[in-house]
Design a protein around this motif. Structure first.
Motif, PDB file in Angstrom:
ATOM      1  N   LEU A 106       0.710  -1.348  -0.007  1.00 15.00           N
ATOM      2  CA  LEU A 106       0.018  -0.096   0.025  1.00 15.00           C
ATOM      3  C   LEU A 106       0.805   1.275  -0.059  1.00 15.00           C
ATOM      4  CD1 LEU A 106      -2.818  -1.125   2.483  1.00 15.00           C
ATOM      5  CD2 LEU A 106      -2.947  -1.151  -0.170  1.00 15.00           C
ATOM      6  N   GLU A 165      -0.655   3.161  -3.340  1.00 13.83           N
ATOM      7  CA  GLU A 165      -1.697   4.063  -2.888  1.00 13.83           C
ATOM      8  C   GLU A 165      -1.114   5.438  -3.756  1.00 13.83           C
ATOM      9  OE1 GLU A 165      -3.420   2.589   1.490  1.00 13.83           O
ATOM     10  OE2 GLU A 165      -1.937   4.150   1.155  1.00 13.83           O
ATOM     11  N   PHE A 212      -8.334   2.412  -1.459  1.00 14.62           N
ATOM     12  CA  PHE A 212      -7.435   2.176  -2.660  1.00 14.62           C
ATOM     13  C   PHE A 212      -7.569   0.531  -3.014  1.00 14.62           C
ATOM     14  CE2 PHE A 212      -5.640   5.830  -0.299  1.00 14.62           C
ATOM     15  CZ  PHE A 212      -5.405   6.610  -1.213  1.00 14.62           C
TER      16      PHE A 212
END
Length: 948
Positions: free
Chosen positions: A33, A37, A801
């Protein structure tokens, strides 16, 4: 397996590996992430996702959550993140429920913290603020605020908050400043605004009045004193107060010079006691006659060192009406009579049952003294030092005044002893540790200080208090318990002090007639002021000839121009005026959402401002979140080293983990966060991600032509769809009530318990091994399609996300989950009777799987597929537990029902090794493995699939 086979089982497995329909997906197991992201944010910007969202919403019913403006001063903290994520979830959920949602983020840009930062820069550079032109100073404050607005906007974007960032509002925009001064004008013209002298919370460090919302409480050690006031007028029968002194107790010795009265409780019983014997440490004159409440005698004697006493008189409080005492410092410049006045706030919980009244430094003191026409002296300057006209104390700071005041009181007592007069002055001195108000900015203690300030009346002709309380009746509170908190604060608050003595902010742009001292209430003058503010901003008040505002018929020499700055809470309370009511933005707003401290802050100032100028509350619902504490329940502070910054979380774990923490918490209460808690959220996230990954893999190649109608589906698939309809109901309720506590834990539980540990586990065999045309496999993949669409859309408001990644992994990069609506189950899926039946089936299944695990531990079987199970079921249970493929449900190779007479089961299930051989493709142990000479290692089902 047939003896004709010359190969090993492993070799046979490898032979048929490519015939098994194993999951295939590019959706990675690890989220990555922190790296992924920002890439997603860049993709959204490139495709103008915000613009597409705005366009898609047009024509839909409008939902408006009005953003309470954070202060533009420093990077966002974890409380900001909590609040903005909650708002974002509510906005996204409404958008995906069919509403047009225009979210305008806002910032509070005026006020003391920014002034302090600029002054701090001056001090470092060796510059004197007072030598800098005012407009230059204001320009530097404006620039500083603008920089932090931009930085905080980026911080909020990074945690996935969707908003009209290019259409933000700030309180320092010219249009905003014009609206704010226009709102002041409305209170001016309706009679609600007035200038008056009364005690306000005052910061000697910051040299300004403070609002209740700017106060925090810390424990401090204070000097406490008992002080005797000799009674000089005795209205009681029989001269019961002759030679008697009234005794008070206070924790603020510095207010003694401002004393102008004493308060008694009319319903309290008082006594005159004589101090017959005193301890060696006591300073009470032996034989002194002292007036105190009867209920306080024992404690008073213990605290003042009176070892023996005698009660001379008992009298009701009402008998004190008309009594007058002398100031204890009489003869030292304080030649005041001190009348004794009734006060319904007087108690016997502590002290003596008599209250020292300093009308300059206490709200109750001020009200009672004003009621009886007693003066309100101004003895303390804006920096907390006594003024030059205060005898013996000139220039001493009130927080350093305990010793000099006590010295004066001691001198007074000693002088009285020589004169054989009633006791006066200091009777005892001690220390107490208690909670005391401090400025939340400077962290310094504050005082109550009477100064001329501008107020909005809560009562009187405008009846603002009464109207505000009535306006709260239709408002929804989440949680409902918060209603009493806000209403009680409105009920108890004094008139609203809206003036501050600062430089950076919107001035209270009014004029006062010098001759009469009356504020000028002229609508034309206010119109000219508002127009000028709109064109040039609030600076115009400082560099424009007053004649421009006053007009041709008034002489500027007759008027005082007011330069006090309006309270920033009035500014933020006015934001409904310059945000709501535009296209796509409701007034009143559907929701205001802030922390629980805003019941005394923005919730309240917005209510009073809107009711005062529009007659209604600016919100239909108030949603409150708690504060963020560390894992031990402590407040976060740099000194403790327990601060968790949002940037630290996004850099190490990702914004979706932070967002998941918010929605997995009980936001109605105070929340806890720390490394271990975030690690737990990471585990929860991993399970959700694995669910999405397995769905995507198992749906590889799925098309609409493969779908099976609901009526043709097996009972298990119908049950899973029923569970989907139940969860949709949970989400719908949350959207309607703004109460999201428990929703995402329920979704997580569904993914782990209903899907991964139950449905997926059962259906892996059909999905991996059945023929593509098989009804069960097709039905299962039809359900997986619904599950993917449902979970992606339902998780999207929180895992913004990850849901996007899981959606585009199937439907392409040009799509976005955030342009979709919530997945809606079909009405026929909702089947409570089916759900109740499957609850029984699952409960019985848990019992059987326990027996299977026991058999595995005992070496009877290796894995569940090696088992054959006999299930004894009673006649009573037959209706709900028969007609089910129990081998499929238990993931065994064989299962059969043994129907027993009676109402209860006689004994538990019987587990034994299944007869037959292990199929090299599906791993089931079946008698038909080896029947086919061409595929001797396969069962009948697998032969048909590989031969097709």
């Amino acid at each position: 397996m047939s003896d004709k086979s010359d190969t090993t089982f492993k070799e046979q497995q490898d032979r048929y590996r490519d015939t098994v329909f194993l999951p295939r997906t590019g959706f990675p197991m690890r989220g990555g992430l922190p790296k992924r992201e920002p890439e997603t944010l860049a993709r959204w910007a490139a495709m103008d996702l915000d613009g597409k969202i705005r366009e898609e919403g047009k024509g839909r019913p409008v939902f408006t959550l009005h953003d309470g403006p954070p202060y533009a001063n420093g990077h966002i903290h974890i409380g900001h993140a909590l609040n903005k994520v909650m708002k974002d979830v509510i906005n996204r959920a409404h958008r995906m429920s069919g509403f047009e949602v225009r979210y305008q983020p806002g910032w509070d840009c005026h006020g003391l913290p920014i002034e302090w930062r600029i002054e701090e820069q001056y001090r470092k550079a060796g510059k004197d603020k007072d030598q800098v032109p005012l407009l230059q100073f204001r320009a530097e404050c404006r620039q500083y605020a603008a920089e932090w607005v931009s930085k905080q906007a980026e911080d909020f974007k990074r945690i996935g908050v969707q908003a009209e960032w290019a259409n933000r509002y700030v309180t320092m925009d010219y249009s905003s400043e014009a609206k704010i001064v226009g709102e002041i004008g409305k209170f001016l013209l309706n009679g609600g605004l007035y200038r008056g002298l009364r005690p306000v919370m005052w910061s000697p460090v910051e040299k300004t009045a403070l609002a209740e919302a700017e106060i925090e409480y810390h424990d401090v050690d204070s000097t406490t004193i008992f002080v005797a006031f000799p009674i000089i007028k005795d209205p009681t029968p029989g001269d019961a107060l002759d030679g008697v002194s009234a005794v008070i107790w206070t924790t603020t010795p510095w207010t003694i010079p401002a004393n102008r009265a004493l308060a008694y409780g009319p319903d309290i019983t008082y006594v005159v006691l004589r101090a017959d014997e005193i301890t060696e440490a006591s300073v009470v004159p032996q034989g002194a006659r002292l007036l105190i409440a009867e209920d306080r005698v024992e404690a008073f004697c213990a605290e003042t060192g009176i070892s023996a006493h005698h009660i001379l008189y008992t009298l009701p409080g009402s008998a004190l009406d008309g009594a007058i005492a002398a100031h204890p410092l009489r003869g030292r410049g304080y030649e005041y009579d001190v009348p004794m006045l009734p006060g319904d706030f007087v108690t016997t919980d502590a002290g003596t049952g008599l209250v020292h009244m300093a009308p300059s430094h206490g709200q109750d003191d001020f009200i009672v003294c004003r009621q009886f026409g007693i003066e309100v002296p101004e003895l303390v300057q804006d920096d907390g030092r006594y003024a030059s006209w205060v005898p013996h104390l000139e220039g001493i700071h009130v927080f350093k005044a305990a010793d000099p005041v006590c010295d004066l009181l001691t001198e007074a007592r000693q002088a009285g002893e020589h004169d054989d007069a009633p006791a006066t002055g200091l009777m005892a001195r001690s220390k107490i540790r208690h909670s005391y108000p401090h400025s939340w900015r400077s962290k310094a203690p504050i005082i109550f200080r009477a100064t001329p300030q501008w107020f909005i009346a809560m009562d009187g002709e405008t009846k603002l208090r009464e109207k505000a309380l009535k306006a709260l009746d239709p408002v929804t509170f989440v949680p409902e318990a918060a209603r009493r908190r806000l209403t009680s604060m409105v009920e108890q608050r004094p008139d609203w002090c809206i003036s501050r003595q600062r430089a950076w902010g919107v001035p209270i742009a009014v004029f006062v007639e010098k001759r009469s001292g009356e504020v000028l209430r002229d609508a034309d003058v206010m119109d000219r002021i508002v127009k000028a503010f709109h064109e040039k901003g609030a600076d115009v008040w400082y560099d424009t000839d007053p004649a421009v505002f006053l007009g041709p018929n008034r002489d500027p020499a007759d008027y005082e121009q007011v330069f006090d700055i309006v309270d920033v809470w009035f500014e933020s309370g006015s934001t409904h005026q310059f945000v709501l009511g535009q296209e796509g933005l409701n007034f009143p707003a559907d929701v205001y959402l802030e922390g629980s401290d805003q019941h005394r802050g923005w919730f309240q100032s917005s209510l009073l401002e809107s009711v005062g100028t529009r007659g209604v509350a600016p919100y239909k619902a108030l949603v409150t979140n708690g504060f963020v504490l560390d894992e031990q329940g402590r407040k976060m502070s740099k000194s403790l080293g327990n601060v968790i910054a949002p940037a630290d979380v996004t850099d190490s774990l990702g914004a979706d983990i932070l967002r998941l923490w918010v929605l997995n918490s009980d936001t109605n209460e105070d929340l806890r966060i720390g490394n271990e808690i975030l690690k737990q959220q990471g585990e929860l996230y991993r399970r959700l991600r694995n669910t999405l990954r397995w769905l995507l893999g198992a749906l590889d190649g799925f098309t609409e032509e493969e779908a099976v109608p609901y009526a043709e589906m097996p009972p298990l698939e119908q049950y899973i769809l029923h569970r989907l309809s139940e969860l949709r109901g949970l989400i719908s309720t949350a959207v309607e009530t703004h109460q999201w506590v428990g929703v995402y834990p329920a979704l997580h539980g569904f993914c782990t318990t209903d899907l991964s540990a139950f449905y997926f586990d059962i259906r892996k065999d059909a999905i991996y091994c059945d023929a593509p045309s098989d009804l069960t496999r097709r039905a299962s993949r039809t359900v997986l399609d619904a599950l993917h669409r449902a979970l992606c859309t339902w998780l999207a408001p929180v895992l913004v996300f990850t849901a996007e990644e899981a959606w585009s992994a199937r439907f392409g990069e040009e799509s976005s989950i955030h342009l979709e609506q919530f997945f809606e189950p079909e009405a026929e899926w909702n089947n409570p009777e089916l759900g109740a039946n499957w609850d029984e089936i699952r409960a019985y299944r848990r019992l059987v799987t326990t027996e299977l695990e026991t058999a595995r531990r005992d070496g009877v079987i290796g894995a569940s597929l090696e088992a054959s199970v006999t299930l004894p079921i009673s006649q009573e249970e037959a209706a709900s537990l028969t007609g089910i493929d129990w081998a499929e449900l238990l993931i065994t190779s064989h299962a059969e029902i043994e129907l027993l007479p009676g109402e209860t089961v006689h004994g538990g299930p019987e587990v034994e090794r299944a007869p037959g051989h292990k199929c090299a493709r599906c791993w089931k142990v079946l008698p038909d493995v080896g029947e086919n000479a061409e595929h001797p290692a396969l069962c009948r089902r697998c032969v048909s699939v590989v031969s097709a």
